[in-house]
Design an enzyme around this catalytic site. Sequence first.
Site, PDB file in Angstrom:
ATOM      1  N   MET A 132      16.017 -29.625 -25.734  1.00  0.00           N
ATOM      2  CA  MET A 132      15.818 -28.940 -27.021  1.00  0.00           C
ATOM      3  C   MET A 132      14.633 -29.557 -27.755  1.00  0.00           C
ATOM      4  O   MET A 132      14.770 -30.087 -28.859  1.00  0.00           O
ATOM      5  CB  MET A 132      17.122 -29.050 -27.828  1.00  0.00           C
ATOM      6  CG  MET A 132      17.214 -28.131 -29.003  1.00  0.00           C
ATOM      7  SD  MET A 132      17.397 -26.427 -28.477  1.00  0.00           S
ATOM      8  CE  MET A 132      18.173 -25.732 -29.944  1.00  0.00           C
ATOM      9  N   GLY A 133      13.469 -29.473 -27.125  1.00  0.00           N
ATOM     10  CA  GLY A 133      12.242 -29.887 -27.809  1.00  0.00           C
ATOM     11  C   GLY A 133      11.703 -28.700 -28.594  1.00  0.00           C
ATOM     12  O   GLY A 133      12.439 -27.777 -28.938  1.00  0.00           O
ATOM     13  N   ILE A 178       9.811 -26.218 -27.671  1.00  0.00           N
ATOM     14  CA  ILE A 178       9.913 -24.907 -27.009  1.00  0.00           C
ATOM     15  C   ILE A 178      11.386 -24.483 -26.922  1.00  0.00           C
ATOM     16  O   ILE A 178      11.719 -23.312 -27.145  1.00  0.00           O
ATOM     17  CB  ILE A 178       9.237 -24.934 -25.613  1.00  0.00           C
ATOM     18  CG1 ILE A 178       7.756 -25.316 -25.752  1.00  0.00           C
ATOM     19  CG2 ILE A 178       9.366 -23.572 -24.919  1.00  0.00           C
ATOM     20  CD1 ILE A 178       7.035 -25.608 -24.442  1.00  0.00           C
ATOM     21  N   SER A 182      10.008 -24.804 -17.156  1.00  0.00           N
ATOM     22  CA  SER A 182       9.482 -26.141 -17.460  1.00  0.00           C
ATOM     23  C   SER A 182       8.662 -26.672 -16.287  1.00  0.00           C
ATOM     24  O   SER A 182       7.446 -26.496 -16.247  1.00  0.00           O
ATOM     25  CB  SER A 182      10.624 -27.079 -17.833  1.00  0.00           C
ATOM     26  OG  SER A 182      11.606 -27.131 -16.823  1.00  0.00           O
ATOM     27  N   ARG A 183       9.341 -27.250 -15.307  1.00  0.00           N
ATOM     28  CA  ARG A 183       8.675 -27.679 -14.081  1.00  0.00           C
ATOM     29  C   ARG A 183       9.634 -27.409 -12.924  1.00  0.00           C
ATOM     30  O   ARG A 183      10.857 -27.618 -13.056  1.00  0.00           O
ATOM     31  CB  ARG A 183       8.340 -29.177 -14.111  1.00  0.00           C
ATOM     32  CG  ARG A 183       7.186 -29.564 -15.026  1.00  0.00           C
ATOM     33  CD  ARG A 183       5.842 -29.033 -14.547  1.00  0.00           C
ATOM     34  NE  ARG A 183       4.744 -29.452 -15.392  1.00  0.00           N
ATOM     35  CZ  ARG A 183       4.279 -28.760 -16.438  1.00  0.00           C
ATOM     36  NH1 ARG A 183       4.821 -27.595 -16.764  1.00  0.00           N
ATOM     37  NH2 ARG A 183       3.244 -29.219 -17.141  1.00  0.00           N
ATOM     38  N   GLU A 241       3.346 -25.460  -6.153  1.00  0.00           N
ATOM     39  CA  GLU A 241       2.621 -24.328  -6.738  1.00  0.00           C
ATOM     40  C   GLU A 241       1.204 -24.297  -6.190  1.00  0.00           C
ATOM     41  O   GLU A 241       0.590 -25.349  -6.081  1.00  0.00           O
ATOM     42  CB  GLU A 241       2.598 -24.441  -8.267  1.00  0.00           C
ATOM     43  CG  GLU A 241       3.996 -24.320  -8.853  1.00  0.00           C
ATOM     44  CD  GLU A 241       4.037 -24.359 -10.376  1.00  0.00           C
ATOM     45  OE1 GLU A 241       2.973 -24.482 -11.016  1.00  0.00           O
ATOM     46  OE2 GLU A 241       5.143 -24.274 -10.927  1.00  0.00           O
ATOM     47  N   HIS A 285       3.678 -19.348 -13.084  1.00  0.00           N
ATOM     48  CA  HIS A 285       3.453 -20.408 -14.086  1.00  0.00           C
ATOM     49  C   HIS A 285       2.532 -19.920 -15.222  1.00  0.00           C
ATOM     50  O   HIS A 285       1.413 -20.424 -15.388  1.00  0.00           O
ATOM     51  CB  HIS A 285       2.871 -21.668 -13.417  1.00  0.00           C
ATOM     52  CG  HIS A 285       3.096 -22.918 -14.220  1.00  0.00           C
ATOM     53  ND1 HIS A 285       3.295 -24.152 -13.670  1.00  0.00           N
ATOM     54  CD2 HIS A 285       3.144 -23.114 -15.560  1.00  0.00           C
ATOM     55  CE1 HIS A 285       3.449 -25.060 -14.628  1.00  0.00           C
ATOM     56  NE2 HIS A 285       3.371 -24.445 -15.787  1.00  0.00           N
TER      57      HIS A 285
END
Length: 320
Positions: free
Chosen positions: A155-156, A158, A237-238, A267, A286
């Site tokens: 919960m940053g 973004i 995210s990643r 990727e 992405h």
Amino acid sequence: MKPIVYITRKLPAEAVTPLQDQFEVRMWESESEAVPRTVLLEEAAKADALWTVITDTVDDELLAAAPQLKIVANMAVGYNNIDTTAAQERGVIVTNTPGVLTETTADLTFALLLATARRLGEAEQELRAGKWTSWTPMGYTGMDVSGATLGIIGMGRIGEAVARRSKGFDMRVLYHNRSRKPKAEAEFGFEYAELDKLLQEADFVVTLTPFTPETAGLIGTRELALMKKTAILINSSRGGVVDETALYEALKNGTIWAAGLDVFETEPVPVDHPLLSLPNVTALPHIGSASVKTRLAMMNLNAQAILDFFEGQEPKNRVV
Ligand code: GLV
């Protein structure tokens, strides 16, 4: 002699203009292909500043080969492509580009959530392939977003922006994070939950954590098994935050219902990747921060970080 800035990807001319007077600006000439490692090492060896993107690995080998290097400005909010410990040890500062991409990335995350729930990718592909034969009572039926429970892991900035969007869809929001967010809890009614409870109760699980040794493989076989059979996993995210092999099994076996992925362990994701063979995967290349305005704002922040540093000021958004 002017300090040398090496930019690892071809950028629009306007992004580079602010640096032109005070620096010798060198740039990799391709927009679509990452700079080869050998070229990056050669250029870094001469550079005072590096302007990197997420496809560049800045590790100790590179830093050791770059005796003049003073700053790495990474054009992304995530900086897992940079060994920040090694940078710190070698006295190289690192900056990133948070803030300007928050809303754009939250928009994309929510778009991916809606697209996955309502099977937009699959439906459009079939229409284009001439497979739309008739309106059908149960054809392309998906999952409701309105009124569902959203679970946000990480919960940053973004994460909070995605959670705020969900209020327009009357969703209940559970979040899991290293620290509690009392202001967001009070203002929007977001509920803190332990990871397992979030996984058990959420209809949509959205991973938005940075990629670190602690979050690598955070969602694996055990976590997927805790989720509802009707649940949808969204990752913007990643790729490494989710164990892709476990996810493939879970999607194939009906452990969960679908996944929307904007990021992958490797990727670009190889087209023969097992996840891409599944109809219940919505996949994107992405593109979380990819709006014209946001990408230009990220470039602007990166240029400013380099300018500030060489003018003797502390750059904003310093990571180490
Ligand atoms: C993109 O993935 C970013 O970290 O900005």
